[in-house]
Each structure stands twice: as structure tokens, then as C-alpha cells.
Write an enzyme that holds these catalytic residues in place. Structure first.
Site, short mmCIF file in Angstrom:
data_model
loop_
_atom_site.label_atom_id
_atom_site.label_comp_id
_atom_site.label_asym_id
_atom_site.label_seq_id
_atom_site.Cartn_x
_atom_site.Cartn_y
_atom_site.Cartn_z
N LYS A 160 -13.42 -39.71 9.43
CA LYS A 160 -13.00 -38.33 9.69
C LYS A 160 -11.72 -37.96 8.94
O LYS A 160 -11.54 -36.79 8.55
CB LYS A 160 -12.84 -38.11 11.20
CG LYS A 160 -14.16 -38.12 11.95
CD LYS A 160 -13.95 -37.83 13.43
CE LYS A 160 -15.28 -37.67 14.16
NZ LYS A 160 -16.12 -38.87 14.13
N GLU B 78 -5.41 -34.58 16.12
CA GLU B 78 -5.31 -33.29 15.46
C GLU B 78 -5.01 -32.22 16.50
O GLU B 78 -5.23 -32.41 17.70
CB GLU B 78 -6.58 -32.95 14.69
CG GLU B 78 -7.80 -32.73 15.56
CD GLU B 78 -9.05 -32.44 14.74
OE1 GLU B 78 -8.98 -32.55 13.49
OE2 GLU B 78 -10.08 -32.11 15.33
N ARG C 285 -26.10 -37.77 7.55
CA ARG C 285 -27.38 -38.31 8.03
C ARG C 285 -28.23 -37.17 8.55
O ARG C 285 -27.78 -36.02 8.58
CB ARG C 285 -27.12 -39.30 9.17
CG ARG C 285 -26.20 -38.70 10.25
CD ARG C 285 -26.07 -39.56 11.46
NE ARG C 285 -25.00 -39.15 12.35
CZ ARG C 285 -25.04 -38.13 13.19
NH1 ARG C 285 -26.12 -37.36 13.23
NH2 ARG C 285 -24.03 -37.84 13.98
#
Length: 664
Positions: A117, A195, A289
Site C-alpha cells: 500500500k 494515514e 487481481r
């Protein structure tokens, strides 16, 4: 002829195996003792030694080589985002002395970036895509330092989390330490970042479907809205989103920029948070994916995305496949409803147990698609027992009900109709009422859902869902029992079976005997039901009874636990809910951590009020059991140790509450 190993299980394995079969490929898959639901859809199978082998790169490659597979399709979850698996496939030719196995997915380098990430955020920033403030963290002190700069709320995330795992919102100092610890426990790599949290009214979760050919061609297939969430696990998804086109167009551009820089190959989902009020937006992450909710994109574009994956893995380009968003404009609306084995009324507790083919009735009709691993016997060999076990090893998803309509209103109506036709009898409970409550809610119809909406309105949603499904399952003028039909309202969603015929005066003979080899004679008793107040057996039975256990009549209420047995009852003890010295497990799960006092053989065994007695993992998400008061552990419950799967009501510890009493 190509041969693919589908290194997954459940409905996504079946979905992939079906497409491979249509293309004329040979197919293989892997399975475990507890789950062979998908195995009969493959031409060849190999049994894994344990559930953990689904995450063992060496074992998966070894299976592929031994079965002569030319390709590996990882599905979603497990190793689907593993650059290590992709690299091992590339290197497999060296070890096998032949051609390498083809990994059906992005390149090793693209996976390395997209599955991390923080690296994905760096990629976004490098091409001018908006990202929320964030940084890697290795301790709770690092999180506090970040909070000092940006303020609360913040979100702690596992770099390799997914499906709602490894994510916690921290709104104040009091929950920071525990949130950090739980995220760390849910991260396979034990790497976290933090975050600034973009949550609350207005913030929607929007994702863009990308297809790339690895040769410079990338395109998008519009967007999906996934704002109906619980603990950041998606529950209901819709395509396209409720946002105006001007609000989602920048997301398409941002996704294509990042995909192009990655030389993206195969399917990918680029996720964003968008404020519907201000139209602010920020990049969230990449899922490199096939996505759980790819089905609704297929419904609005009429493109088989998994088929495209297979063909691209063989070198096809987007141009040769005529795949572009311009060639496949979004038409109509589609909604995906995730049917899970969870009880929303009990904190979304996993509802394990056994499901038989005759327990299920699926909706059908125009515009309704069912993707499930509860296949009802399709493709099963003669004599195969159509039963499936729901346990804590895998996620709780039972099926995806996908509906499609020309308008959002029509798709919603179709979804409600489909839910009213769904039946699951037996002990496994589902979230069907929750799903109906979402579709019937004003916030859904007006497009005002946001990412924290469901958790804030859960009680109201459940109430409306139950009322709606109860009302839809009443047939005026028809006596269902006389017609030989089980009442739908008695079986819908919650998992109740049709009531067993019990009449006042029914007599039972009860024999109680020890299970060891002692010479104690069995004790025989008689029970007679004097009155029946409520009969919804096995969910609930109440009334009065006469028994030889005691001379006086007894009022009784028998209520089935939210959890069904998943382990040997002889290996554990049950906690007495009336005994304050017993600390029991409130849910079914795998023990991953115990307070040192439960395993200490000497020294202090004190546990303070609010300290963690045990940490249980359910579907790879961790829940804690807290000490209700200051106490001293006298002993751990029988069989209690890390790695053991226990049921709801299992005795974790016997404690002495003298410390608490001394305070009073």
C-alpha cells in the site's frame, strides 16, 4: 493443451474453473480435509496437508509442477497478490528443466508495487494522483508522532491487509495502542502504515476496474461503488456508482496513468475515496487481481473478465480482443449482495455449522445470477454427500447474489425479490435481513450511503429488513402446512428450520451416564412437556415441564447458541454463565494469543480488569476477550492453548475474584 492450477477454493475457484473449461483448458485445483466444495469442477486435484498450504508458495508451485500445469491462477485472497509466487512461477522452468509456469496476473515488479500500500501511494504521487497524508510506522509511538502532525482521526493499515483485515480507525488516544496491536496481528508481513482517515458523511468508496495486456495497452471498464461496509469489509456493491460522471472521470484518468506506468497485465482494481458533497477524492490502494465484486462489472458490460485474464496470459492484446471501454459502454445497473454466515444481531459473529444441499433454496429468474460454493450437487460423483462445513478457517462468504436491471430502481427491486426467495434452513445463520434492510433504506435509494453509514444505522437496517422479508413471505389464503410446504418466514435468513412437531404432554426419556470407564450406573429420568409457549425449535423452545430431576414444575427456555460446534466437545470445558469465576469465550474462533497468566506455572498470575485474556482469530480478523474484573487465574480451561479452535461458550479460565471483592 494449456493446463491451469487454480490455487484457491470456494466460489471464486469454481468461477475460474468454469471459464477454463469453456476455453478447452485442462484444469487442476487443491483442497483440504475440511473443504472440497470446488474440487469436482476440476479435471484433477491434489490434497493439501493443511489450510496454511494455501499460503505456501513452494507447496503451490510443487503441486503445479507435479500435475504438469502450464499456468497458475491465484483467484483472490491467499497468494493472489504475491510477487514471490509470480517470481517462483518464472523460475520454475529452471528447477523443472522445462518451460516456466505462467502466473495469470501482473508482472513480478507490478505486483511488488501494487500489493504494497505504501509503494502504491508512492506510484500515485509520482504521476500526480491525489493521496491522503500517510507514512509507514513500526510502533505505536510512530502513530502518535503522525497524529501530532495531522490530528485525529487516523487509520492504521496493514501493508498487506485486505477484505477489511488489518484496518482500524483511531479517533482518540485511548484506542491507539490496542488498534496498533490488532492491525499488527492481522498483517501477514507485520508491516503497517498510518494515514489521515477520510471517513464520515459524504465519503464514498469507489473502485475502477482496469484491464491491461502487459504490452502497453490499458483500459477501464467503469466503476463500482462499495460504500456499504462493516469494519471496512464490503457488504453490498453496485455498478455504476451513484456519483455524477464528472465526479468519476478523474478516477478513470488516474487509474489509467498508474496502470500504464506499471505496464499492467491482467485484471486490477484501483480504489479511491470520494466526497460526494465536495467532490474531493484521494487514491486508496490497488488490488492487482480479480476482485470479489467483478461480477457486477461483467453484468453492465457483458464482458467475461476472467476469460480476458486467460487470453491475455497467452499473449493476446486488448486490440486483438477488441477490449476497450468505448466498445463496451456501461448499460443498466447491477448490484451484488454478499450472503455471509454471520449473525448481524450478535455483532456479526461467525455462525459455523454444517449445511446440506436440501437446506438451501436459491433465487432465480431474469437478471439474477448466483455465484456460490454451495453447489447443490452440480457435477458431483454418484454417492457424494452434498454437505458443506462452515468454520473459522476461511471467510464467511456463502454466496454472491448478483442482480441486473435497466435502471437502479429495477435492480434494487430485483435484489429485494431475490432475497425474499433465498432460503437456508438449519443452524447456520445469515445476513439476509441485513441485505434487505440496506436495499429498502431511503439512504440507499437516494444515494446518500457513506463508508460508516451501515455501522451507524445497523439497528434500523435490521429492523426494516426483517419486516420487509416477513411481509413478502406471507401467502394469503394458503395454509402452507396443509399444502406440505415449509413456512418461508420460519426459515428465511436466520437459519431456522421448520418447527419440529412438539405437543404438550410429549414425554422424553433421559439417560445420564459418565463417558469414562467408571462403574457408576446410568441415571434415568423422565421429562414431560406440560405447556409450550413458543416453538421455533431448534432456534428456540420455551414452556413448562415436569421432570423426575425435581418435584416442582419448571419453566424453561431453550435457545440455540449463535455458534455451532466446530471442535471436539471432549477436548474442552464449557463455561458456566452463572459462575462469576468462569471466563468464557463469547465467540467461535482460533486462539492466537493468551494472557501469560493462563500459561504461567509459577509466579504472579494476576490479571487486571480490562486486560486481554485471549485473542481469537475469526476469518483472519482478531477479536479480544477482556478480563471483567481484577482477578487471579486459578487455571486455564481444559485444552486452552494457542492454535486451538474453540466454540462460543468454551471455558477460557477459572479465576479467583478476591482482588475485585477486596476493592468493594
Amino acid at each position: 493443451m494449456p493446463k491451469v492450477l487454480v490455487a484457491n477454493r470456494g466460489e471464486i475457484a469454481i468461477r475460474i474453473l468454469r471459464t477454463a473449461e469453456e476455453l478447452g483448458w485442462q484444469t487442476a485445483t487443491v483442497y483440504t480435509d475440511t473443504d472440497a466444495s470446488h474440487a469436482t469442477y476440476a479435471h484433477e486435484v491434489m490434497k493439501l496437508n493443511s489450510v496454511s498450504d494455501f499460503l505456501n508458495v513452494s507447496r503451490i508451485v510443487e503441486v503445479a509442477q507435479s500435475l504438469g500445469c502450464t499456468h497458475i491462477h491465484p483467484g483472490y485472497g491467499f497468494l493472489s497478490e504475491s510477487s514471490v509466487l509470480a517470481a517462483a512461477c518464472s523460475a520454475s522452468g529452471q528447477t523443472a528443466g522445462g518451460a516456466s509456469i505462467t502466473f495469470i496476473g501482473p508482472s513480478v515488479e507490478a505486483l511488488r508495487i501494487a500489493s504494497d500500500k505504501m509503494l502504491s501511494r508512492d506510484l500515485a504521487a509520482s504521476v500526480g494522483v491525489n493521496v491522503a497524508a500517510g507514512t509507514r510506522v513500526s510502533s505505536s509511538a510512530d502513530v502518535r508522532s503522525f497524529v501530532n502532525r495531522v490530528g485525529y482521526p487516523v487509520m492504521i493499515k496493514a501493508l498487506d491487509g485486505g477484505g477489511g483485515r488489518g484496518i482500524r480507525v483511531v479517533e482518540h488516544e485511548g484506542t491507539l495502542e490496542e488498534s496498533f496491536k490488532r492491525c499488527l496481528g492481522e498483517s501477514p508481513s507485520r508491516q503497517l502504515f498510518v494515514e489521515k482517515a477520510l471517513t464520515g458523511p459524504g465519503w464514498k468508496h469507489i473502485e475502477v476496474q482496469i484491464v491491461g495486456d502487459g504490452q502497453g495497452g490499458v483500459t477501464h471498464f467503469w466503476e463500482r461503488e462499495c460504500s456499504v461496509q462493516r469494519r471496512f469489509q464490503k457488504v453490498v456493491e453496485a455498478a455504476p456508482s451513484s456519483l455524477p460522471r464528472a465526479a468519476v472521470s478523474p478516477l478513470f484518468d488516474a487509474s489509467l496513468k498508474m496502470a500504464a506506468k506499471l505496464q499492467y497485465k491482467g485484471l486490477g482494481t484501483f480504489e479511491y475515496l470520494v466526497n460526494a458533497k465536495t467532490l474531493e477524492w484521494a487514491f486508496l490502494e490497488i488490488n492487482p487481481r480479480v476482485q470479489v465484486e467483478h461480477t457486477i462489472t461483467e453484468e453492465i458490460t457483458n464482458v467475461d473478465l476472467v476469460r480476458a485474464q486467460f487470453l491475455i496470459s497467452q499473449g493476446a492484446t486488448l486490440a486483438s480482443l477488441n477490449l476497450s471501454s468505448a466498445a463496451f459502454p456501461a448499460q443498466g445497473y447491477a448490484i451484488q449482495l454478499r450472503i455471509t454466515a454471520e449473525d448481524p444481531k450478535q455483532g456479526f459473529r461467525l455462525s459455523p455449522g454444517t449445511i446440506r444441499a436440501q437446506d438451501i433454496s436459491w433465487p432465480a429468474g431474469r437478471g439474477v445470477r448466483i455465484d456460490t460454493w454451495l453447489g447443490g450437487g452440480s457435477g458431483l460423483p454418484s454417492g457424494h454427500s452434498s454437505t458443506w462445513v462452515v468454520g473459522p478457517d476461511f471467510d464467511s462468504l456463502l454466496a454472491k447474489i448478483i442482480v441486473r436491471g435497466a435502471s437502479f430502481e429495477e435492480a434494487t427491486q430485483k435484489g429485494l425479490r431475490a432475497l425474499s426467495e433465498f432460503r437456508l434452513t438449519g443452524g447456520v445463520k445469515t445476513n439476509a435481513e441485513l441485505l434487505a434492510g440496506v436495499l429498502a433504506h431511503d439512504a440507499w435509494t437516494t444515494g446518500s450511503i457513506h463508508t460508516l453509514w451501515l455501522e451507524g444505522t445497523l439497528e434500523d437496517v435490521l429492523h426494516h429488513g426483517k419486516d420487509l422479508l416477513d411481509a413478502r413471505n406471507v401467502t394469503a389464503g394458503l395454509d402452507l402446512k396443509d399444502a406440505g410446504i415449509d413456512s418461508p418466514s420460519a426459515t428465511l435468513g436466520a437459519g431456522s428450520a421448520a418447527s419440529v412437531m412438539l405437543q404438550p404432554g410429549t414425554v422424553f426419556n433421559l439417560t445420564l451416564a459418565p463417558t469414562d470407564s467408571t462403574s457408576t450406573q446410568p441415571l434415568k429420568h423422565t421429562l414431560s412437556l406440560s405447556t409450550i409457549a413458543h416453538n421455533a425449535f431448534p432456534d428456540q423452545l420455551s414452556g413448562t415441564l415436569q421432570t423426575t430431576l425435581t418435584g416442582a414444575p419448571l419453566a424453561f427456555t431453550l435457545t440455540q447458541s449463535a455458534s455451532a460446534a466446530v471442535s471436539s466437545s471432549g477436548a474442552i470445558e464449557l463455561a458456566d454463565p452463572n459462575n462469576s469465576s468462569h471466563i468464557g469465550s463469547p465467540l467461535t474462533g482460533k486462539i492466537v494469543e493468551l494472557h501469560p497468566a493462563l500459561s504461567a506455572k509459577e509466579g504472579p498470575r494476576v490479571v487486571k480488569k480490562g486486560e486481554t485474556v485471549a485473542v481469537l482469530s475469526v476469518m483472519k480478523m482478531e477479536s479480544v476477550v477482556l478480563a471483567p474484573f481484577d482477578c487471579v487465574v486459578e487455571r486455564a480451561g481444559k485444552g486452552i492453548k494457542p492454535g486451538v479452535i474453540i466454540n462460543e461458550g468454551t471455558l477460557l479460565a477459572v479465576v479467583d475474584g478476591a482482588l475485585e471483592k477486596s476493592r468493594l
